[in-house]
Write a protein that holds these residues in place. Sequence first.
Motif, short mmCIF file in Angstrom:
data_model
loop_
_atom_site.label_atom_id
_atom_site.label_comp_id
_atom_site.label_asym_id
_atom_site.label_seq_id
_atom_site.Cartn_x
_atom_site.Cartn_y
_atom_site.Cartn_z
N GLN A 46 0.83 -1.20 0.00
CA GLN A 46 0.00 0.00 0.00
C GLN A 46 0.87 1.25 0.00
OE1 GLN A 46 -2.47 0.40 3.48
NE2 GLN A 46 -3.85 1.82 2.48
N THR A 52 -5.17 1.19 -2.09
CA THR A 52 -5.72 0.67 -0.84
C THR A 52 -5.45 -0.83 -0.75
OG1 THR A 52 -7.89 0.12 -1.77
CG2 THR A 52 -7.59 2.38 -0.89
N LYS A 53 -5.47 -1.34 0.47
CA LYS A 53 -5.27 -2.79 0.66
C LYS A 53 -6.35 -3.57 -0.08
CE LYS A 53 -2.92 -2.58 5.12
NZ LYS A 53 -2.97 -2.97 6.53
#
Length: 63
Positions: A46, A52-53
């Motif tokens: 990230q 984003t994850k």
Amino acid sequence: MHSKEYRARGNWNEIKGSLKQKYGNLTDDDVTYQEGKEDEWLGRLQQKTGETKDKIKSWIDRI
């Protein structure tokens, strides 16, 4: 996502290569998964990618 599932299916090297190709600033160390450290690994990805994850997980699942 559980990388051991990908490795068991034999395509973990493909996933690592695809990550490095998509995000050229990733190193071998960045894409190396250590058992039990998925959150740390995703956090590192990230930070390096700016994604984003959830987006990273989703992208990996589509490979």
